[in-house]
Write a protein that holds these residues in place. Sequence first.
Motif, PDB file in Angstrom:
ATOM      1  N   ASP A 134     -26.171   7.328  18.294  1.00 51.21           N
ATOM      2  CA  ASP A 134     -26.046   8.917  16.895  1.00 51.21           C
ATOM      3  C   ASP A 134     -25.554   7.736  15.904  1.00 51.21           C
ATOM      4  OD1 ASP A 134     -23.778   9.273  17.451  1.00 51.21           O
ATOM      5  OD2 ASP A 134     -24.476  11.905  17.475  1.00 51.21           O
ATOM      6  N   GLY A 135     -24.667   7.066  16.152  1.00 50.44           N
ATOM      7  CA  GLY A 135     -24.541   5.747  14.849  1.00 50.44           C
ATOM      8  C   GLY A 135     -23.565   6.402  14.491  1.00 50.44           C
ATOM      9  N   GLN A 136     -22.427   7.378  14.927  1.00 46.42           N
ATOM     10  CA  GLN A 136     -20.998   8.293  14.753  1.00 46.42           C
ATOM     11  C   GLN A 136     -19.762   7.343  14.412  1.00 46.42           C
ATOM     12  OE1 GLN A 136     -21.794  11.287  12.292  1.00 46.42           O
ATOM     13  NE2 GLN A 136     -24.286   9.678  12.686  1.00 46.42           N
ATOM     14  N   SER A 137     -19.873   6.021  15.576  1.00 47.59           N
ATOM     15  CA  SER A 137     -19.418   5.221  15.231  1.00 47.59           C
ATOM     16  C   SER A 137     -19.159   3.990  15.622  1.00 47.59           C
ATOM     17  CB  SER A 137     -17.522   5.513  16.279  1.00 47.59           C
ATOM     18  OG  SER A 137     -18.543   5.946  17.689  1.00 47.59           O
ATOM     19  N   ILE A 138     -18.213   2.424  15.902  1.00 50.27           N
ATOM     20  CA  ILE A 138     -18.724   1.473  16.176  1.00 50.27           C
ATOM     21  C   ILE A 138     -17.219   1.023  16.685  1.00 50.27           C
ATOM     22  CG2 ILE A 138     -18.836   0.536  13.589  1.00 50.27           C
ATOM     23  CD1 ILE A 138     -20.894  -1.727  15.657  1.00 50.27           C
ATOM     24  N   THR A 139     -17.954   0.538  17.671  1.00 47.06           N
ATOM     25  CA  THR A 139     -16.273  -0.227  18.162  1.00 47.06           C
ATOM     26  C   THR A 139     -17.229  -2.097  18.017  1.00 47.06           C
ATOM     27  OG1 THR A 139     -15.789   1.378  19.023  1.00 47.06           O
ATOM     28  CG2 THR A 139     -14.711  -0.773  19.918  1.00 47.06           C
ATOM     29  N   LEU A 140     -15.822  -2.596  17.255  1.00 49.12           N
ATOM     30  CA  LEU A 140     -15.793  -4.013  17.877  1.00 49.12           C
ATOM     31  C   LEU A 140     -14.874  -5.074  18.485  1.00 49.12           C
ATOM     32  CD1 LEU A 140     -15.470  -3.952  13.406  1.00 49.12           C
ATOM     33  CD2 LEU A 140     -17.744  -4.161  15.495  1.00 49.12           C
ATOM     34  N   VAL A 141     -14.844  -5.079  19.473  1.00 41.95           N
ATOM     35  CA  VAL A 141     -14.060  -6.115  20.223  1.00 41.95           C
ATOM     36  C   VAL A 141     -13.873  -7.020  20.225  1.00 41.95           C
ATOM     37  CG1 VAL A 141     -13.459  -5.844  22.504  1.00 41.95           C
ATOM     38  CG2 VAL A 141     -14.491  -4.145  21.602  1.00 41.95           C
ATOM     39  N   ALA A 142     -12.764  -8.209  20.421  1.00 42.09           N
ATOM     40  CA  ALA A 142     -12.303  -9.493  20.322  1.00 42.09           C
ATOM     41  C   ALA A 142     -11.523  -9.899  21.271  1.00 42.09           C
ATOM     42  CB  ALA A 142     -12.393  -9.475  18.774  1.00 42.09           C
ATOM     43  N   ARG A 143     -11.638 -11.370  22.044  1.00 44.16           N
ATOM     44  CA  ARG A 143     -10.556 -11.595  22.826  1.00 44.16           C
ATOM     45  C   ARG A 143      -9.687 -12.327  21.898  1.00 44.16           C
ATOM     46  NH1 ARG A 143     -10.355 -10.032  27.900  1.00 44.16           N
ATOM     47  NH2 ARG A 143      -9.455 -12.276  28.449  1.00 44.16           N
ATOM     48  N   THR A 144      -7.920 -11.801  22.493  1.00 42.90           N
ATOM     49  CA  THR A 144      -7.442 -12.337  21.272  1.00 42.90           C
ATOM     50  C   THR A 144      -6.385 -13.077  22.432  1.00 42.90           C
ATOM     51  OG1 THR A 144      -5.786 -10.539  22.622  1.00 42.90           O
ATOM     52  CG2 THR A 144      -6.706 -10.315  19.986  1.00 42.90           C
ATOM     53  N   GLU A 145      -6.706 -13.416  24.194  1.00 41.87           N
ATOM     54  CA  GLU A 145      -6.213 -14.098  24.672  1.00 41.87           C
ATOM     55  C   GLU A 145      -6.180 -13.661  26.373  1.00 41.87           C
ATOM     56  OE1 GLU A 145      -1.714 -13.306  26.619  1.00 41.87           O
ATOM     57  OE2 GLU A 145      -1.717 -12.928  23.750  1.00 41.87           O
ATOM     58  N   GLY A 146      -6.260 -15.082  26.960  1.00 43.78           N
ATOM     59  CA  GLY A 146      -6.895 -15.444  29.009  1.00 43.78           C
ATOM     60  C   GLY A 146      -7.933 -15.877  28.196  1.00 43.78           C
ATOM     61  N   VAL A 147      -8.147 -15.571  29.584  1.00 40.11           N
ATOM     62  CA  VAL A 147      -9.979 -16.592  29.630  1.00 40.11           C
ATOM     63  C   VAL A 147     -10.886 -16.355  28.826  1.00 40.11           C
ATOM     64  CG1 VAL A 147      -9.647 -16.530  31.729  1.00 40.11           C
ATOM     65  CG2 VAL A 147     -10.909 -14.318  31.364  1.00 40.11           C
ATOM     66  N   ASN A 148     -11.780 -16.963  28.482  1.00 36.03           N
ATOM     67  CA  ASN A 148     -12.977 -16.789  27.624  1.00 36.03           C
ATOM     68  C   ASN A 148     -12.714 -16.093  25.919  1.00 36.03           C
ATOM     69  OD1 ASN A 148     -15.078 -17.863  29.889  1.00 36.03           O
ATOM     70  ND2 ASN A 148     -15.018 -14.801  30.372  1.00 36.03           N
ATOM     71  N   LEU A 149     -11.688 -17.364  26.002  1.00 36.83           N
ATOM     72  CA  LEU A 149     -10.768 -16.962  24.490  1.00 36.83           C
ATOM     73  C   LEU A 149     -11.436 -17.530  23.658  1.00 36.83           C
ATOM     74  CD1 LEU A 149      -9.071 -15.330  22.776  1.00 36.83           C
ATOM     75  CD2 LEU A 149      -7.471 -17.329  22.666  1.00 36.83           C
ATOM     76  N   ASN A 150     -11.959 -18.353  24.163  1.00 35.92           N
ATOM     77  CA  ASN A 150     -12.920 -19.939  22.953  1.00 35.92           C
ATOM     78  C   ASN A 150     -13.670 -19.409  23.040  1.00 35.92           C
ATOM     79  OD1 ASN A 150     -10.168 -20.722  21.702  1.00 35.92           O
ATOM     80  ND2 ASN A 150      -9.728 -21.899  23.421  1.00 35.92           N
ATOM     81  N   ILE A 151     -14.723 -18.722  22.900  1.00 41.84           N
ATOM     82  CA  ILE A 151     -15.861 -18.724  22.744  1.00 41.84           C
ATOM     83  C   ILE A 151     -16.845 -19.190  22.019  1.00 41.84           C
ATOM     84  CG2 ILE A 151     -17.662 -16.579  23.121  1.00 41.84           C
ATOM     85  CD1 ILE A 151     -16.716 -15.170  24.177  1.00 41.84           C
ATOM     86  N   GLU A 152     -17.809 -20.381  21.815  1.00 45.45           N
ATOM     87  CA  GLU A 152     -18.306 -20.963  21.537  1.00 45.45           C
ATOM     88  C   GLU A 152     -18.507 -19.992  20.115  1.00 45.45           C
ATOM     89  OE1 GLU A 152     -19.294 -24.582  19.848  1.00 45.45           O
ATOM     90  OE2 GLU A 152     -18.174 -24.699  21.701  1.00 45.45           O
ATOM     91  N   PRO A 153     -18.449 -20.460  18.812  1.00 47.47           N
ATOM     92  CA  PRO A 153     -18.435 -19.761  17.768  1.00 47.47           C
ATOM     93  C   PRO A 153     -20.286 -19.952  17.505  1.00 47.47           C
ATOM     94  CG  PRO A 153     -17.462 -21.504  16.972  1.00 47.47           C
ATOM     95  CD  PRO A 153     -17.485 -21.288  18.225  1.00 47.47           C
ATOM     96  N   THR A 154     -21.327 -18.651  16.659  1.00 49.46           N
ATOM     97  CA  THR A 154     -22.830 -19.535  17.661  1.00 49.46           C
ATOM     98  C   THR A 154     -22.974 -18.229  16.507  1.00 49.46           C
ATOM     99  OG1 THR A 154     -24.832 -18.883  18.711  1.00 49.46           O
ATOM    100  CG2 THR A 154     -23.279 -17.184  19.171  1.00 49.46           C
ATOM    101  N   THR A 155     -25.087 -18.452  16.094  1.00 47.83           N
ATOM    102  CA  THR A 155     -25.668 -17.204  14.989  1.00 47.83           C
ATOM    103  C   THR A 155     -26.435 -17.163  15.149  1.00 47.83           C
ATOM    104  OG1 THR A 155     -25.977 -19.139  13.478  1.00 47.83           O
ATOM    105  CG2 THR A 155     -23.808 -18.261  13.221  1.00 47.83           C
ATOM    106  N   LYS A 156     -27.135 -17.778  16.596  1.00 48.21           N
ATOM    107  CA  LYS A 156     -28.156 -18.053  17.036  1.00 48.21           C
ATOM    108  C   LYS A 156     -28.669 -16.479  17.889  1.00 48.21           C
ATOM    109  CE  LYS A 156     -28.979 -22.591  16.766  1.00 48.21           C
ATOM    110  NZ  LYS A 156     -28.871 -22.437  15.736  1.00 48.21           N
ATOM    111  N   ILE A 157     -29.877 -15.825  17.968  1.00 48.24           N
ATOM    112  CA  ILE A 157     -30.427 -14.964  18.038  1.00 48.24           C
ATOM    113  C   ILE A 157     -30.097 -14.515  19.321  1.00 48.24           C
ATOM    114  CG2 ILE A 157     -32.521 -13.116  18.344  1.00 48.24           C
ATOM    115  CD1 ILE A 157     -32.847 -14.223  15.201  1.00 48.24           C
ATOM    116  N   GLY A 158     -30.097 -15.455  20.562  1.00 46.91           N
ATOM    117  CA  GLY A 158     -30.467 -15.156  21.747  1.00 46.91           C
ATOM    118  C   GLY A 158     -29.248 -15.204  22.823  1.00 46.91           C
ATOM    119  N   GLN A 159     -27.996 -15.589  21.611  1.00 48.59           N
ATOM    120  CA  GLN A 159     -26.846 -15.254  22.224  1.00 48.59           C
ATOM    121  C   GLN A 159     -25.904 -14.128  21.533  1.00 48.59           C
ATOM    122  OE1 GLN A 159     -25.212 -19.299  21.352  1.00 48.59           O
ATOM    123  NE2 GLN A 159     -25.817 -20.256  22.495  1.00 48.59           N
ATOM    124  N   LEU A 160     -26.745 -13.904  19.869  1.00 42.92           N
ATOM    125  CA  LEU A 160     -25.839 -12.452  19.648  1.00 42.92           C
ATOM    126  C   LEU A 160     -26.460 -11.044  20.396  1.00 42.92           C
ATOM    127  CD1 LEU A 160     -25.991 -13.661  16.423  1.00 42.92           C
ATOM    128  CD2 LEU A 160     -23.605 -14.271  17.563  1.00 42.92           C
TER     129      LEU A 160
END
Length: 173
Positions: A134-160
């Motif tokens: 219902d839009g009352q909260s949002i959680t943003l998650v980012a890897r800080t270390e370990g596997v898949n840390l360096n996910i290729e930055p993208t602005t492509k709709i199909g990947q986002l």
Amino acid sequence: MQLDQFKFTGLQNFGPIQEKIFKIIYIAFQGQTNYEFQQAIEEAVQNAARYSVDGPYNANITIIIRRMAFDIAVSVYSETNAFDALAYRDRLQKLMLNPKYYDMDWGDYVADSTASSGFWYMLTGCNYIYLDADGQSITLVARTEGVNLNIEPTTKIGQLVPRFLIKKEGVIQ
């Protein structure tokens, strides 16, 4: 897990708290500044204020930061006007499934439509986000270390779009 919590009223009071949050994030990313993740947080807080039932100057906003072994999660809470997150995600998924838009940069899409850029900035700066149904909260998650840390930055709709999840009745979908 380390937990930090911040409460404030009104977007105009975010500045001093923002500095504290960005210091925590800097430490979580081992002394690296993650500008995209910071921008995602700024967008989430601005949306919490903008759509608050109390208006941007009186919005009661809570930010909770959870630092875990391999990632960081920043949750932003505010009582906002009703928002159908499931319908919004469905709309983005239909957009992604259209071959015309799959490989399109979201900036090109937004430039040619009435869509806003806030969610796109959040998706660009995070490994994934989940929005309360219902839009009352949002959680943003980012890897800080370990596997898949360096996910290729993208602005492509199909990947986002696949990074956008919904939390409904305690379950992330």
